[in-house]
Scaffold this active site. Structure first.
Site, mmCIF file in Angstrom:
data_model
loop_
_atom_site.group_PDB
_atom_site.id
_atom_site.type_symbol
_atom_site.label_atom_id
_atom_site.label_comp_id
_atom_site.label_asym_id
_atom_site.label_seq_id
_atom_site.Cartn_x
_atom_site.Cartn_y
_atom_site.Cartn_z
ATOM 1 N N ASN A 210 2.074 -19.842 5.566
ATOM 2 C CA ASN A 210 0.992 -19.552 6.516
ATOM 3 C C ASN A 210 -0.190 -20.457 6.196
ATOM 4 O OD1 ASN A 210 -0.909 -18.069 4.678
ATOM 5 N ND2 ASN A 210 0.863 -16.702 4.513
ATOM 6 N N ASP A 279 4.695 -10.817 5.365
ATOM 7 C CA ASP A 279 5.218 -9.461 5.539
ATOM 8 C C ASP A 279 6.745 -9.437 5.430
ATOM 9 O OD1 ASP A 279 2.746 -8.253 5.888
ATOM 10 O OD2 ASP A 279 2.656 -8.867 7.990
ATOM 11 N N LYS A 289 20.593 -27.280 1.998
ATOM 12 C CA LYS A 289 19.880 -27.510 3.247
ATOM 13 C C LYS A 289 20.779 -27.133 4.434
ATOM 14 C CE LYS A 289 17.643 -31.186 5.764
ATOM 15 N NZ LYS A 289 17.584 -32.621 5.967
ATOM 16 N N ASP A 307 4.690 -4.333 -0.214
ATOM 17 C CA ASP A 307 3.239 -4.409 0.028
ATOM 18 C C ASP A 307 2.546 -4.233 -1.330
ATOM 19 O OD1 ASP A 307 0.511 -3.834 0.607
ATOM 20 O OD2 ASP A 307 1.104 -3.478 2.686
ATOM 21 N N PHE A 324 -8.068 -7.321 1.925
ATOM 22 C CA PHE A 324 -8.579 -8.204 2.977
ATOM 23 C C PHE A 324 -7.764 -7.993 4.232
ATOM 24 C CE2 PHE A 324 -11.674 -11.567 1.932
ATOM 25 C CZ PHE A 324 -12.053 -11.091 0.687
ATOM 26 N N LYS A 338 -6.170 0.004 8.379
ATOM 27 C CA LYS A 338 -5.497 -0.529 7.185
ATOM 28 C C LYS A 338 -6.090 0.051 5.906
ATOM 29 C CE LYS A 338 -3.847 -4.772 8.626
ATOM 30 N NZ LYS A 338 -3.976 -6.192 8.823
ATOM 31 N N LYS A 342 -3.632 2.085 3.550
ATOM 32 C CA LYS A 342 -3.311 1.549 2.213
ATOM 33 C C LYS A 342 -4.122 2.249 1.119
ATOM 34 C CE LYS A 342 -1.832 -2.930 3.947
ATOM 35 N NZ LYS A 342 -1.342 -4.239 3.536
HETATM 36 O O1 C5P Z 1 -1.210 -5.452 6.193
HETATM 37 P P1 C5P Z 1 -1.942 -6.718 5.996
HETATM 38 O O2 C5P Z 1 -1.026 -7.827 5.524
HETATM 39 O O3 C5P Z 1 -2.802 -7.186 7.115
HETATM 40 O O4 C5P Z 1 -2.958 -6.348 4.803
HETATM 41 C C1 C5P Z 1 -3.750 -7.258 4.222
HETATM 42 C C2 C5P Z 1 -4.045 -6.846 2.805
HETATM 43 O O5 C5P Z 1 -2.885 -6.365 2.153
HETATM 44 C C3 C5P Z 1 -4.497 -8.042 1.979
HETATM 45 O O6 C5P Z 1 -5.395 -7.570 1.013
HETATM 46 C C4 C5P Z 1 -3.189 -8.523 1.359
HETATM 47 O O7 C5P Z 1 -3.414 -9.256 0.159
HETATM 48 C C5 C5P Z 1 -2.452 -7.236 1.106
HETATM 49 N N1 C5P Z 1 -0.998 -7.357 1.228
HETATM 50 C C6 C5P Z 1 -0.221 -7.255 0.080
HETATM 51 N N2 C5P Z 1 1.144 -7.319 0.173
HETATM 52 C C7 C5P Z 1 1.753 -7.498 1.374
HETATM 53 C C8 C5P Z 1 0.967 -7.604 2.543
HETATM 54 C C9 C5P Z 1 -0.400 -7.540 2.425
HETATM 55 O O8 C5P Z 1 -0.769 -7.096 -1.018
HETATM 56 N N3 C5P Z 1 3.058 -7.556 1.438
#
Ligand code: C5P
Length: 401
Positions: A210, A279, A289, A307, A324, A338, A342
């Site tokens: 990304n 995600d 390859k 997560d 974030f 969120k 979380k």
């Molecule tokens: O759900 P989202 O990806 O938008 O959430 C963002 C927050 O969750 C950020 O702080 C990111 O570092 C954390 N995050 C994480 N592990 C993931 C997805 C997001 O720690 N798999």
């Protein structure tokens, strides 16, 4: 935010070819929110004009002890009152000798001896002048007197020689000043931070990445270090240099980032998840390859990644958790949802299209006490404001424990 007090310094410029770097230093500092009052020695005006510094600092430049613009003809006292530091950059061999012996024959040396604030000196001179026993003695004396010495660096010199004596670059000096001035609001606190993107392999050469540059996370790591914290930084692939003093772990995939966080979490007092963690990852990435075939479609099976933030926040003895949220719309509502889901104490929300890859950012802070907006500013300024807010909330929480 009202809590952010702007730092003010006197920048003394003495006669040396690196006076031109001091112009850049003024820019670096003012962009970082530091107010700079420039004072030049007469010799310095032979290298760069006061008008240059006046334009860059937005303030009149002083060179003369008897300057009528200062009330009571007390320029040598007034100009440093209320300042957080005097920085002399470049500091010539002659000026260092004056400081070491307490001479006060011009405005800048008098300001230094009449000061109430710390003194920081960035020497700049030819290598033989730097190595001369008199300069060595003078520098040792300054260190004994509690003066902070920045550099010098070693390298090509304006005189064509090579060796120690070059003034540090403007950015290095600005960073050192910022660190020196930062209030030590997180002294002794352990901060664990994730930053940057993750890279999820598809095959031996391709992957899902990304646009996260890591700039925000690295700026927060630096601000936390400047505030006196011990910082462990778990970083995805970025092209940035980690701030000096951070314990860096480099990872690529989200699962590696998760493993690194698990190893370090028991020491963390504060966890800040800045990383843009993918995600989903590709189920069983190919070792070789993938070759192009006649088939019209190539299907990749994606499976969810752990997560990391949610895992940290759900631990029984969890650290203070900061997340974030980068969104492209409905910022407040999505970020707050969120934060609750979380179960993190503070969620920092920004618009992805504004923040990703940019040097500037504008964020919203959502916590139990409400929502605050930090106006658009360079990421290092936002990072310092954020650390100030985190320190305040963290102290409130740790008092209740
Ligand atoms: O759900 P989202 O990806 O938008 O959430 C963002 C927050 O969750 C950020 O702080 C990111 O570092 C954390 N995050 C994480 N592990 C993931 C997805 C997001 O720690 N798999």
């Amino acid at each position: 935010m009202a809590d952010i007090v702007h730092q003010q310094i006197v920048l003394g410029v003495t006669g040396g070819i690196s006076a031109y770097k001091a112009a850049d230093l003024v820019r670096e500092l003012t962009q970082g929110g530091v107010e700079v009052q420039v004072v030049m020695t007469e010799a310095a005006t032979g290298f760069v004009t006061p008008a240059t510094f006046q334009a860059l600092s937005g303030k009149p430049v002083y060179t003369d002890m008897w300057d009528g613009r200062v009330t009571n003809s007390m320029a040598h006292i007034e100009l440093s009152r209320g300042k957080n530091a005097i920085v002399v950059a470049p500091a010539s061999a002659d000026f260092i000798a004056k400081l070491a012996h307490g001479l006060a024959g011009d405005l800048l040396s008098t300001l230094c001896i009449a000061r109430e604030c710390p003194l920081i000196v960035a020497p700049a001179m030819n290598r033989q002048m730097w190595d001369h026993p008199a300069t060595r003695r003078n520098i040792e004396q300054l260190i004994r007197d509690g003066v902070a010495i920045l550099g010098p660096a070693s390298g090509d010199q304006a005189c064509g020689e090579f060796g120690p004596g070059r003034m540090l670059e403007a950015q290095e000096i600005a960073e050192a000043i910022t660190a020196f001035l930062a209030p030590k609001i997180l002294r002794g606190v352990n901060v664990l931070l994730t930053a940057g993107p993750t890279f999820e392999p598809i095959d031996a050469v391709r992957g899902i990445a990304n646009r996260s540059s890591g700039k925000m996370g690295y700026a927060i790591a630096r601000a936390a270090l400047d505030a006196g914290a011990r910082v462990a930084l778990v970083s995805g692939p970025v092209s940035l240099t980690a701030p000096a003093g951070a314990e860096l772990t480099r990872v690529e995939r989200a699962e590696e980032m998760f493993e690194a966080v698990k190893r370090k979490i028991s020491h963390a007092d504060i966890f800040i998840g800045v990383a843009a963690v993918a995600d989903y990852r590709v189920d069983r990435p190919r070792r070789q390859k993938i070759k192009k075939t006649e088939k019209k479609q190539l299907q990749l099976k994606l499976v969810p990644n752990p997560d990391i933030l949610a895992w940290v926040a759900s631990r029984p003895r969890r650290p203070f958790c900061v997340g974030f949220a980068a969104e492209t719309r409905n910022l407040d509502a999505y970020a707050d949802e969120k934060r609750r889901r979380k179960r993190v104490q503070l969620m920092v929300a920004n618009l992805a299209q504004e923040a990703v890859g940019s040097d500037n950012n504008e964020v919203m802070l959502l916590d139990d006490t409400g929502t605050r907006r930090l106006a658009r500013a360079p990421k290092d300024v936002i990072a310092r404001q954020l650390i100030a807010h985190i320190a305040k909330l963290y102290k409130g929480v740790s008092r209740k424990r």
